[in-house]
Design a protein around this motif. Structure first.
Motif, PDB file in Angstrom:
ATOM      1  N   VAL A   1      32.327 -37.883 -28.469  1.00 12.11           N
ATOM      2  CA  VAL A   1      32.560 -38.436 -27.541  1.00 12.11           C
ATOM      3  C   VAL A   1      34.437 -38.668 -27.409  1.00 12.11           C
ATOM      4  CG1 VAL A   1      32.881 -41.208 -28.743  1.00 12.11           C
ATOM      5  CG2 VAL A   1      32.450 -40.508 -26.154  1.00 12.11           C
ATOM      6  N   SER A   2      34.281 -38.161 -25.898  1.00 14.31           N
ATOM      7  CA  SER A   2      36.299 -38.127 -25.609  1.00 14.31           C
ATOM      8  C   SER A   2      35.912 -38.544 -23.933  1.00 14.31           C
ATOM      9  CB  SER A   2      36.888 -36.608 -25.946  1.00 14.31           C
ATOM     10  OG  SER A   2      37.590 -37.006 -25.613  1.00 14.31           O
ATOM     11  N   GLU A   3      37.589 -39.119 -24.240  1.00 17.89           N
ATOM     12  CA  GLU A   3      37.904 -38.752 -23.059  1.00 17.89           C
ATOM     13  C   GLU A   3      38.474 -37.835 -22.312  1.00 17.89           C
ATOM     14  OE1 GLU A   3      39.984 -43.074 -23.430  1.00 17.89           O
ATOM     15  OE2 GLU A   3      40.333 -41.007 -25.168  1.00 17.89           O
ATOM     16  N   THR A   4      38.594 -37.663 -20.860  1.00 12.69           N
ATOM     17  CA  THR A   4      38.900 -36.100 -20.709  1.00 12.69           C
ATOM     18  C   THR A   4      40.705 -35.889 -19.917  1.00 12.69           C
ATOM     19  OG1 THR A   4      37.092 -36.184 -19.017  1.00 12.69           O
ATOM     20  CG2 THR A   4      36.588 -34.611 -20.165  1.00 12.69           C
ATOM     21  N   ALA A   5      40.760 -37.439 -19.318  1.00 10.15           N
ATOM     22  CA  ALA A   5      41.936 -37.387 -17.926  1.00 10.15           C
ATOM     23  C   ALA A   5      42.810 -38.227 -18.899  1.00 10.15           C
ATOM     24  CB  ALA A   5      41.431 -37.495 -17.009  1.00 10.15           C
ATOM     25  N   ASN A   6      44.285 -38.302 -18.474  1.00 11.86           N
ATOM     26  CA  ASN A   6      44.813 -38.673 -18.903  1.00 11.86           C
ATOM     27  C   ASN A   6      45.023 -38.873 -20.167  1.00 11.86           C
ATOM     28  OD1 ASN A   6      45.669 -38.928 -16.500  1.00 11.86           O
ATOM     29  ND2 ASN A   6      44.171 -40.412 -15.237  1.00 11.86           N
ATOM     30  N   LEU A   7      45.023 -38.063 -20.523  1.00 10.27           N
ATOM     31  CA  LEU A   7      45.105 -38.311 -23.118  1.00 10.27           C
ATOM     32  C   LEU A   7      46.243 -37.983 -23.702  1.00 10.27           C
ATOM     33  CD1 LEU A   7      41.907 -36.285 -23.493  1.00 10.27           C
ATOM     34  CD2 LEU A   7      42.353 -38.562 -24.902  1.00 10.27           C
ATOM     35  N   GLY A   8      46.990 -38.389 -24.393  1.00  8.45           N
ATOM     36  CA  GLY A   8      48.256 -38.602 -24.540  1.00  8.45           C
ATOM     37  C   GLY A   8      48.506 -37.876 -26.637  1.00  8.45           C
ATOM     38  N   PHE A   9      48.234 -38.930 -27.062  1.00  6.66           N
ATOM     39  CA  PHE A   9      47.567 -38.954 -28.344  1.00  6.66           C
ATOM     40  C   PHE A   9      46.601 -38.211 -28.800  1.00  6.66           C
ATOM     41  CE2 PHE A   9      47.044 -40.388 -32.854  1.00  6.66           C
ATOM     42  CZ  PHE A   9      48.201 -39.662 -33.737  1.00  6.66           C
ATOM     43  N   PRO A  10      46.563 -37.584 -29.222  1.00  7.25           N
ATOM     44  CA  PRO A  10      47.385 -36.125 -31.092  1.00  7.25           C
ATOM     45  C   PRO A  10      47.628 -35.408 -29.590  1.00  7.25           C
ATOM     46  CG  PRO A  10      44.794 -36.550 -31.784  1.00  7.25           C
ATOM     47  CD  PRO A  10      45.050 -37.364 -30.508  1.00  7.25           C
TER      48      PRO A  10
END
Length: 483
Positions: free
Chosen positions: A441-450
Motif C-alpha cells: 500500500v503506497s501513496e503515489t504523489a508528493n512523496l519524500g522520505f525515503p
C-alpha cells in the motif's frame, strides 16, 4: 542563594500586636497573611499538576489526531511502536522498518522505552505511545511551576507554565511522532530545579537516569556534575561527571556498534571527518543563530545569566557540530530537551531580581504567544486538524481491506497505520525480494522520505512486474496484492 523579600510570596510575616481604641487587641495584618499561607501552599501544590493534566490532554489529543489524519510516519512512530511492542512481548526491541529484524539498540541506546511495555498490555496501539509522550512532556511543567510560584510568585508560575508548555521545542516534539527524549523532559526539569534550589544530591539522582534515555544525554549528566562540583560538592560532582561521560562513551562506542547489523555506529558519520572544521563553522549558516534566538527569546534572553543554562551546551554543541542540517533548526524533536533547562534558568534569574519582574513576565508571555502560530501547534487552533476530509476517510477504508496478521510493505506515512495489525516493512528500506509482502500500500504523489515520488513510482512499477496487481485505490493511494 538568598531571596529578597520582594520576590518571596509565601514568606511568613512577624505578628505585631496592636491595641484598638477600646483597648482590646486588634487583628494584626500578619493574621490574614498567616491564614492565607495554607491556601497559597495548596495552590502551589495543586496548580502545577492541574496545568500538567490539561497539557497532557492537549498534547495527546493533538498528536493522536495527527495520527488519525495520516500525518505520522514510519520514522519514527512506526519504529518505536514496533520496538515497544517487542518489549511488551518480553523480547528485545526489534523493528522491521529500518531493516529486516533490526534491533533498535543498534540505532539509539534507549532502554528506558521498556518502561512503556506495560501500557501495551492494556492498549496495544501507536496511540498509546503518543498519549504517553504527552504525559511525560507535560510532567516537566510541574517542578518549573512549583519553583517559580514558591520563589517568585503566582504570575511567574503561570508565565513559566505557558512558556514551557507552548514552546517550540515542546510543540515540534509533540507534533512529530514519538521519541524517546520525552522521558528526558521531566527528568531534566526536576534535576535543573533541584540544582537551582541547592539540593545537589537530588539533582544528581534526577539526572542519572538520563543515561538510559539516549546516548548523548550522558554528556548533560557530566556537565551537571561539573556544576555540582562548582557549588562545593566536589566528590559528588566529580563522580557524576565521570559517570555521565563514561556512560555516553560506552553507549556510542561499544553498545550501539555491538547491536548494529553493520557493526558500527552509523550516527557518527553525521559529524563529518573533521570536528575542527565543524567547530570553525559552529554558528553558520544563519539557521543556527535563529535556533538560539528562538530558544532564548521566551526568557527575554535572561536565561543566559543563570549557570543552569550550561546544561544546554552539550545538546547545542553536538547539533551544531553535525553535518546533518536537520539538527540545526527548530523542526522535529531536537529542541525538547532544551526547554526544561531554559525555563529553569529563567526562574533562577527571576528569583534573584529585585525589580522589573512584571515587565519581564509580560514580555515573556507576549513572545510565547507570538511564536505559537509559528510552531507545530499552529494547526491545532484551526478546524483542519479536527475534521476528517473525504480523501483521508477513503484511505482509512482502503487500509481496512488489508487482513489482520498479514505482511505489508507500505510508504512512510502509511506504515504507522498498520504496525498494530500486520508485519510491516517500509518501501525503500527492505528489498522486495527479501520482504515478499502479501500486500503493498503506497501513496503515489508528493512523496519524500525515503525514495521520493519518482523513486516510489519506479519501485511500484517493479513490484507490478514481479506479479503484484492493483486491487484498490483511494485518491493517490494504491493497494496491491501478490498475484
Amino acid at each position: 542563594m538568598s531571596e529578597t523579600p520582594e520576590l518571596t510570596s509565601t514568606r511568613p510575616q512577624r505578628a505585631v500586636s496592636r491595641l484598638s481604641k477600646s483597648g482590646a487587641p486588634a487583628r494584626s495584618r500578619s493574621t490574614a497573611s498567616d491564614a492565607a499561607e495554607p491556601a497559597t501552599s495548596r495552590l502551589q501544590a495543586v496548580l502545577p499538576w492541574a496545568v500538567a493534566a490539561a497539557l497532557t490532554v492537549f498534547y495527546a489529543a493533538v498528536s493522536i489526531r495527527r495520527h488519525a489524519q495520516l500525518l505520522t510516519s514510519a520514522y519514527d512512530l512506526g519504529i518505536y511502536d514496533q520496538a515497544v511492542r517487542s518489549y511488551s512481548h518480553w523480547g528485545l526491541p526489534y523493528n522491521s522498518i529500518q531493516g529486516p529484524h533490526f534491533l533498535v539498540l543498534g540505532d539509539h541506546f534507549s532502554p528506558v522505552l521498556a518502561l512503556l511495555a506495560p501500557l501495551y498490555w492494556i492498549h496495544d496501539s501507536p496511540a498509546t505511545l503518543l498519549a504517553a509522550q504527552g504525559c511525560l512532556i507535560a510532567i516537566g511543567v510541574v517542578p518549573l511551576m512549583k519553583w517559580a510560584h514558591r520563589s517568585v510568585g503566582l504570575g511567574a508560575a503561570l508565565v513559566v507554565g505557558f512558556g514551557y508548555g507552548f514552546s517550540f521545542g515542546v510543540a515540534n516534539a509533540v507534533t512529530f511522532d514519538f521519541h524517546e527524549v520525552a522521558f528526558a523532559a521531566p527528568l531534566l526539569a526536576f534535576a535543573a530545579v533541584a540544582f537551582g534550589d541547592g539540593r545537589l544530591t537530588a539533582a544528581v539522582v534526577w539526572a542519572a537516569p538520563l543515561v538510559f534515555v539516549k546516548e548523548d544525554l550522558g554528556l548533560t549528566v557530566a556537565v551537571l556534575g561539573l556544576l555540582v562540583a562548582w557549588r562545593g560538592r566536589r566528590l559528588l560532582g566529580l563522580l557524576t561527571t565521570i559517570g555521565g561521560g563514561l556512560a555516553s562513551a560506552l553507549a556510542v562506542l561499544v553498545i550501539i556498534p555491538a547491536f548494529n547489523p553493520l557493526g558500527h555506529n552509523t550516527k557518527t558519520s553525521k559529524f563529518g571527518t573533521s570536528i575542527v572544521h565543524q567547530a570553525a563553522t559552529l554558528l553558520t549558516p544563519d539557521i543556527k543563530i535563529v535556533t538560539l534566538v528562538l530558544l532564548l527569546a521566551p526568557t527575554v534572553f535572561l536565561a543566559v545569566r543563570s549557570p543552569i543554562i550550561v546544561l544546554a551546551v552539550p545538546t547545542i554543541l553536538w547539533r551544531f557540530l553535525a553535518t546533518d542540517q536537520a539538527y540545526w533548526g527548530v523542526q522535529y524533536h531536537y529542541g525538547l530537551v532544551l526547554m526544561p533547562i531554559v525555563f529553569a534558568a529563567f526562574v533562577d534569574v527571576l528569583r534573584r531580581r529585585e525589580s522589573g519582574i512584571r515587565w519581564i513576565l509580560a514580555a515573556s508571555a507576549a513572545v510565547t504567544l507570538y511564536l505559537v502560530p509559528q510552531n507545530g501547534f499552529a494547526p491545532a487552533f484551526t478546524s483542519t486538524l479536527w475534521t476528517t476530509n473525504p480523501a483521508t476517510a477513503a484511505t482509512h477504508a482502503l487500509l481496512q481491506r488489508i487482513p489482520d496478521g498479514t505482511t505489508v510493505a507500505a510508504s512512510n506515512q502509511l506504515v504507522p497505520q498498520l504496525t498494530d495489525r500486520e508485519h510491516v516493512t517500509l518501501i525503500g528500506r527492505t528489498l522486495l525480494s527479501v520482504s515478499q509482502p502479501e500486500y503493498i500500500v503506497s501513496e503515489t504523489a508528493n512523496l519524500g522520505f525515503p525514495l521520493g515520488t519518482d523513486g516510489q513510482l519506479a519501485w511500484l512499477a517493479d513490484a507490478r512486474n514481479h506479479g503484484y496487481v492493483d486491487i484498490g485505490s483511494a485518491g493517490t493511494v494504491v493497494l496491491l496484492h501478490r498475484g
